[in-house]
Design an enzyme around this catalytic site. Structure first.
Site, PDB file in Angstrom:
ATOM      1  N   LYS A 193      -8.297  -0.707  -2.803  1.00 54.92           N
ATOM      2  CA  LYS A 193      -7.054  -0.079  -3.452  1.00 54.92           C
ATOM      3  C   LYS A 193      -7.025   1.316  -2.370  1.00 54.92           C
ATOM      4  CE  LYS A 193      -3.579   1.576  -6.068  1.00 54.92           C
ATOM      5  NZ  LYS A 193      -3.741   3.096  -5.887  1.00 54.92           N
ATOM      6  N   HIS A 196      -5.893   0.717   0.728  1.00 53.03           N
ATOM      7  CA  HIS A 196      -4.467   0.454   0.752  1.00 53.03           C
ATOM      8  C   HIS A 196      -3.516   1.693   0.514  1.00 53.03           C
ATOM      9  CE1 HIS A 196      -0.856   0.610  -1.974  1.00 53.03           C
ATOM     10  NE2 HIS A 196      -0.600  -0.688  -1.560  1.00 53.03           N
ATOM     11  N   GLU A 200      -1.075   3.443   3.387  1.00 49.07           N
ATOM     12  CA  GLU A 200       0.089   3.778   3.084  1.00 49.07           C
ATOM     13  C   GLU A 200       0.389   5.121   3.600  1.00 49.07           C
ATOM     14  OE1 GLU A 200       0.634   3.493  -1.513  1.00 49.07           O
ATOM     15  OE2 GLU A 200       1.169   5.696  -1.425  1.00 49.07           O
TER      16      GLU A 200
END
Ligand code: NBP
Length: 488
Positions: A193, A196, A200
């Protein structure tokens, strides 16, 4: 407290419980209830639980609890508890508050944005008591939590066997496939995460640089650029972030009648997971230049005093810019964006591979791209291509080198160079575009500058070096007669 269409505790009726009724926890609890689960809900401040049940109790079966003890008592065994509280000390405090009420085999999942090292620590502490601790990334913000997020759970396979089917049910689905899978042991879910979120950052920065180049090069209005991004969204760049970029650029400020993007203060924060991705990459020795430049670009944007001094004092020598072949320039920027984006993802997946090897997580990178296709902020068509690349070669050393991506980047290479060169000539800052290209060139170069650096290090610090023509470790007697000695 009054329940919705629910039975009160102490009878253990709830399939799952959620602690933390702020925006994420309450929406996740509602999502679970919408899918037919009976959901126990608890919040430290009782009024918040009452509010959620008052406003949404009719949406499903909720079991509201006034205290931790009755919350845990209302859960079927083994208990499945999701914590959605503020990351850090609040998570530790919440775990401590539920612990005395739990029994061996119960499962505690932390769905907050916790640091993966905290998750490794907590997993160790809870597993020592016979409990399962699942550190899980949840992406998609409040809307995703309600309608279907991307979920990245770590922890044991046994915990996933119990919790996974529920998480898969409430996650986003793309082509009928859930955006949730077991990532790996202990901190693996929160690690993925974190990366991720780092990706982003890079993705958003690259889109920002594309916008800036197009606006300055073409002298186009935000509304005109909204059309460009909308067109891009119909092609291979199709993604949530490109889609919302068009939406933001088209938006007009009601108060001033000006483009919304022109009335927003140009400062962005860089706390939390983006920063952690870069810090961790430094620890692992993995170059994530796109993510790092995106993080530093946000830091620079927030240095308002330094920016003010610089604008007053420093010369600006950029050439005037009036792009003549507008269509060709738009195509160049699109290709540069795609190539830089591939670099950012390739670097992010390198970081996942490095941590997976270091911690023994055995993370399936293709599966990570698959569960990012829906629910989360970086959802995109492009992720299918990444999954395919890892399906072709599960041990792929470098995502960029997959034939599909090598071809994309190769075809965009001259456009990428033109864009970065034009940006430099015209004073448009493109840190993510430029660093991604430099990374690419650094990868493919025959001889890196590290040979000279090794020579310098040997001269000033006797750090030794290796040779290209024979094995061994060497040192040159720089202050003596400069003979070379072999040390091993
Ligand atoms: P917040 O991060 O704002 O946390 C508020 C919740 O934490 C409230 O329920 C609050 O209870 C509880 N809490 C605090 Br603060 N200290 C506590 C303590 N010592 N003991 C027990 N409970 C405590 O909520 P959120 O924005 O819903 O986010 C929840 C988690 O999800 C966070 O880790 C966040 O990073 C993560 N996340 C958020 C998003 C997003 O878009 N917001 C997206 C993805 C992940 P109280 O009502 O009694 O103060």
């Amino acid at each position: 407290m009054s329940a919705g269409r629910s039975e009160p505790s102490p009878v253990a009726t709830a399939d799952i419980g959620v602690v933390g009724m702020a925006v994420m926890g309450s929406n996740l609890a509602r999502n679970l209830a919408h899918h037919g689960y009976t959901v126990a809900v608890y919040n430290r401040t009782r009024a918040r639980t009452e509010e959620v049940v008052r406003d949404h109790g009719g949406e499903g079966r909720f079991v509201p609890a006034a205290d931790v003890g009755s919350f845990v008592e209302s859960l079927k065994r083994p208990r499945r508890i999701i914590l959605m509280v503020k990351a850090g000390a609040a998570t530790d405090a919440t775990i401590q508050s539920v612990l005395p009420h739990l029994e061996a085999g119960d499962i505690v999942m932390d769905g907050g944005n916790s640091h993966f090292l905290d998750t490794i620590r907590r997993e160790g502490e809870l597993s020592a008591r016979g409990l399962h601790f699942v550190g899980s990334g949840i992406s998609g913000g409040e809307e995703g939590a309600l309608t279907g997020p991307s979920i990245m759970p770590g922890g044991t396979a046994e915990a996933y066997a119990s919790l996974g089917p529920m998480l898969e049910t409430i996650s986003a689905h793309v082509d009928g496939v859930p955006c949730c899978t077991h990532v790996g042991p202990d901190g693996a879910g929160h690690f993925v995460k974190m990366v991720h979120n780092g990706i982003e950052y890079a993705d958003m920065q690259l889109i920002g640089e594309s916008y800036d180049l197009l606006r300055r090069g073409l002298g186009a209005s935000p509304a005109e650029l909204a059309d460009v991004f909308a067109q891009w969204n119909a092609g291979d760049l199709e993604s949530f972030l490109i889609e919302i970029t068009a939406e933001v650029l088209r938006h007009v400020d009601a108060g001033t009648g000006r483009p919304f993007v022109d009335v927003v203060l140009d400062r962005a924060g860089q706390k939390g997971t983006g920063k952690w991705t870069v810090q961790t990459a430094l620890d692992l020795g993995v170059p994530v230049t796109g993510i790092a430049e995106a993080t530093f670009a946000r830091a620079l944007s927030s240095q308002s005093t330094q920016r003010e001094v610089a604008r007053e004092v420093l010369p600006r020598d950029a050439e005037p810019w009036d792009v003549t072949d507008r269509d060709a320039f738009v195509t160049d920027v699109r290709q540069a964006l795609y190539a830089s984006k591939v670099v950012a993802y390739s670097q992010g997946f390198d970081e996942i591979a490095a941590a997976s090897a270091e911690h023994g997580w055995d993370i399936d990178r293709g599966a990570m791209a698959r569960i990012w296709r829906g629910g989360c902020i970086i959802r995109a068509q492009f992720l299918n291509r990444i999954t395919e690349a890892y399906e072709r070669d599960p041990g792929l050393t470098l995502l960029l080198a997959d034939p599909y991506f090598a071809d994309i980047v190769g075809r965009g290479l001259s456009a990428w160079r033109r864009v970065v060169a034009q940006a430099a000539l015209h004073g448009v800052p493109t840190p993510a575009f430029a660093s991604s290209l430099a990374y690419y060139d650094g990868l493919v170069t025959e001889r890196s500058t590290a040979a000279l650096i090794q020579g310098q290090r040997d001269l000033f610090g006797a750090h030794t070096y290796q040779r290209v023509d024979r094995p061994g470790v060497f040192h040159t007697l720089w202050t003596g007669d400069r003979t070379e000695i072999e040390l091993a």
